[in-house]
Design a protein around this motif. Structure first.
Motif: not given
Lengths: 498, 319
Positions: A161-166, A168-174
């Protein structure tokens, strides 16, 4: 320290390179690295005995922290009904049946001594058991890591997740992770202020805006520190901020328990395929599960380290692997430095919990505990402090009699007012008098207000010639009905030498 | 900073050392964590915000006041005003109450004592001493001997008008300087001194000459008895101290008594109505009264010596 800084390769000009001079670009980014970034750690979830103990410890400690201010304790009218309350405004500390006044702060000192010696004893016996299980930094960091794992997934998912580009799903999680973190932090700060005021009314006040600015300030401060220390700094606190890792080096010795990799059993380490022989090699299959599980980001196989908080999660990680590959568990286990030595010399491991050091700590702990308990049981709720006027040292009256003036501080810790009889022993023929009272007498009756210090000024007059030099005298407070003495205080009576 | 080639790499940690060495102990050049640097930057930012909000920089005339317009001096003034407002009702009660009411009401009594204690420390202690201990020439306020009276009303009046002050009603008394102004000869003063020392308990200490005292008694009758009384009991209406106790304003030794007859000294106390309002004077009076010597009522008559033969030294009163 964990990892070393990569240094630039060094070259020197040789005699066969006449055009080369010995110079380096000292201001390159690599050479400039005076400050080190935090390298994120992604602890992997493990299961096992120690993880279970840590879950239980976390649940119990958090429950104590959050529930304690809400426990009620009836003390009678006009008194707070909160079981544990530090009342700065009225200068009282309440702990269930105990009520302490500021001058009894030595009980707190005694508690701190007990806590310190208890910590020494625990460290001498079990190593950094405080760091691993009970330290708030450990408990809250563990809780935060658990939240992180719950929202973002376990170690590999979090790294991905940290390596993945930003997205919506990543932002939601963070965002949800940080939101939960902040909520926990706010609850932590919120619970803290309940220890200093009536919890139910402060709870309402915090939401209606009626609470004091200092309450909001402390909630904000603890919210910030909890979020920062448990969420973003974590192992940095133990490594850089906390003095305890340094101090504990003096507390442990070669017989104290410590999470240890058993070099004698594990080495030489190396990958192991199923069906291969275990002959001529160690049990460590170099799977790095212990490193992945470590919340401090270290390798326990490097031996005792300042960074290691002895949380024992690597033991669970290793035991699971050992069980899977069919070797005995305990390759990483609680062990002592002495036993490591003994094993290296093919001797039997010995557990020496009873040592001069642990006996001493236990004796000190018992002594302080007994002294404090005795003090507490014999604690008086009525005390008398006598302060003699220093100027004038004495007063000579017209008839030649000598007068000394005193301030009597009657400390009535009872919730009820008292009527008391004041008398003095040690001055022959002494008469007591008070401003606002007619005449002189051998005894004075005074009223002591409830749960307060009542100060009365008393004049003591000795007949001419009765007192020559400074004399030791005793003031007494007695019950006017029964005449039984309730409190006394020594003082001096100064007379004029002719 | 050492040149890079001089840098030594620590074999154990693989890290550079700083190049410093103390008795064989070397220091690793371990990089600080980055957040440490950020805290330093944050401190600078906080400092700048502080400059903007709070008084910070000295200027040629004055200083930068800051957006919050914060001033400790103003806060103190506001706090003092708030305190005065909070105390005003108590002072009002003190002003309105009679002396008897003040002494009878514990709350008012304690308030007056506390207020009086503070004012006494700032204004009266210089001469009368801490706790009213007194000093030569400055009467003790803690004993039961009063020159001008020891009831609450007497004390209040003395504080208001002062002693030998410019106040029209000031307590006035004037002892002649018998020696300096040559009203008496040296021999006569010696005789009077012997007589005065024989009046009270001082005779046990100073052993006055009986013959000289007898001569002095006659001079005392002419020169001193008008104020100090025939027996030496003193007269509070005139501010003449008693000579029959062993409390002496200017000292009780033979030399000190003689010196006072020669010089006739008298102290000065300001009329405090110039500085204090009546409520504060009342508070001061309560404090002085409560030091221990306050009298509920003035003594009905001179304590001793009435009816005894003229010139016969009275016995010291014993209680």
């Amino acid at each position: 320290m964990g990892e070393s800084v990569q240094l630039l390769p060094r070259t020197r000009a040789g005699p066969d390179e006449p055009h080369r001079i010995d110079v380096e670009a000292v201001n390159t980014k690599e050479a400039r690295a005076l400050y080190k970034r935090r390298i994120p750690i992604y602890p992997k979830l493990v299961h096992g005995r120690w993880r279970t103990i840590k879950w239980i410890a976390m649940a119990v400690l958090l429950a104590i922290y959050y529930i304690t201010p809400w426990i009620r304790w009836a003390r009678g009218a006009g008194q707070p009904d909160q079981a544990v309350l530090v009342d700065f405004e009225h200068r009282r500390f309440y702990f269930f049946f105990i009520e302490l006044w500021p001058q009894e702060v030595y009980y707190i000192t005694g508690l701190l001594i007990l806590a310190a010696v208890g910590l020494f004893l625990a460290t001498a016996l079990f190593g950094r058991v405080w760091c691993g299980y009970a330290c708030p930094q450990t408990v809250w960091t563990d809780l935060y890591i658990h939240v992180e794992r719950w929202i973002e997934g376990d170690r590999s998912a979090r790294i991905r997740l940290d390596k993945a580009p930003w997205t919506l799903s990543k932002a939601t999680k963070k965002i949800s992770k940080h939101a939960v973190w902040i909520a926990i932090a706010a609850a932590t700060g919120g619970a803290w202020v309940f220890y200093f005021a009536d919890a139910p009314s402060l709870f309402r006040g915090l939401f209606t805006g009626a609470a004091s600015p200092s309450a909001y300030l402390f909630v904000a401060l603890l919210t910030f520190t909890t979020y920062t220390l448990a969420g973003t700094m974590r192992e940095q606190v133990c490594t850089y901020l906390c003095p305890w890792p340094r101090i504990q080096a003096a507390m442990t010795d070669k017989d104290a328990l410590s999470v240890t990799y058993r070099v004698d059993r594990g080495e030489p380490r190396g990958p192991h395929k199923k069906g291969d022989s275990w002959e001529g090699r160690g049990d460590c299959i170099d799977c790095n599960q212990c490193v992945a599980a470590c919340p401090q980001g270290i390798d326990i196989r490097n031996g005792d380290q300042l960074e290691c908080i002895n949380c024992a999660l690597c033991i669970d990680a290793c035991d699971a692997i050992m069980a899977r590959v069919g070797r005995p568990t305990g390759l990483i286990a609680y062990d002592t430095a002495a036993n490591v030595q003994r094993r290296a010399h093919k001797e039997r491991a010995l557990w020496r919990f009873v040592r001069p050091r642990t006996i001493l700590y236990a004796v000190v702990l018992t002594l302080v505990g007994v002294v404090m308990l005795t003090q507490l049981i014999n604690r008086q709720t009525l005390n008398l402090d006598v302060v003699r006027d220093r100027s004038p040292p004495f007063v000579r009256l017209a008839d030649g009699s000598i007068r000394n003036n005193y301030q009597l501080k009657i400390i009535n810790m009872d919730p009820e007012p008292r009527t008391l009889s004041v008398s003095i022993a040690g001055v022959p023929g002494a008469r007591l008098s008070m401003f606002g009272r007619e005449g002189e007498s051998e005894r004075l009756t005074v009223n002591a207000r409830a749960d307060e210090v009542t100060t009365v000024r008393v004049h003591v007059t000795a007949p001419a010639g009765a007192v020559e030099g400074p004399d030791e005298v005793t003031f007494s407070l007695a019950d006017p009905q029964s005449g039984s003495e309730l409190a006394q205080s020594p003082a001096a009576f100064v007379g004029a030498r002719p | 900073m050492a040149a890079p080639e001089d840098r030594e790499i620590d074999a154990h940690s693989g890290r550079e050392t700083t190049g410093h060495e103390w008795d064989g102990i070397k220091e690793l050049d371990t990089p600080l964590p980055r957040w440490w640097l950020y805290i330093f930057y944050a401190s600078i930012v906080v400092a700048i915000i502080y400059w903007v909000l709070m008084p910070a920089w000295p200027m040629v005339n004055g200083y930068t006041h800051g957006l919050l317009n914060f001033s400790d001096r103003r806060n103190v003034a506001a706090d003092v005003r708030a305190l005065e407002t909070a105390r005003a009702p108590q002072y009002e009660r003190l002003r309105a109450a009679s002396n008897e009411e003040v002494v009878a009401d514990p709350q008012l009594r304690e308030f007056a004592f506390a207020a009086g204690e503070a004012a006494f420390g700032d204004n009266c202690r210089t001469c009368h001493g801490a706790g009213g201990a007194g000093a030569p020439g400055f009467p003790s306020l803690a004993d039961d001997v009063w020159i001008w009276g020891g009831t609450l009303a007497d004390i209040e009046h003395t504080i208001t008008v002062g002693v030998r002050s410019p106040h029209p009603e000031a307590r006035q008394s004037m002892m002649p300087a018998f020696g300096r102004d040559q009203l008496l000869t040296r021999a006569q003063i010696s005789d009077v001194t012997e007589h005065v020392l024989s009046l009270g308990p001082a005779r046990a200490r100073e052993n006055p000459n009986a013959t000289a005292a007898a001569r002095g008694a006659a001079i005392y009758g002419e020169q001193c008895a008008a104020c100090h009384g025939a027996t030496g009991a003193g007269d509070r209406t005139l501010g003449a101290p008693s000579l029959v106790d062993d409390i002496w304003l200017y000292g009780g030794s033979r030399a000190e008594v003689r010196r006072q007859i020669e010089l006739g000294r008298g102290g000065v106390m300001p009329n405090w109505d110039r500085r204090f309002d009546p409520a504060m004077i009342r508070a001061l009076a309560v404090y002085v009264y409560a030091l221990g010597g306050g009298e509920a009522a003035p003594p009905a008559a001179a304590p001793a010596g009435e009816g005894e033969g003229e010139g016969a030294p009275p016995q010291a009163p014993l209680r």
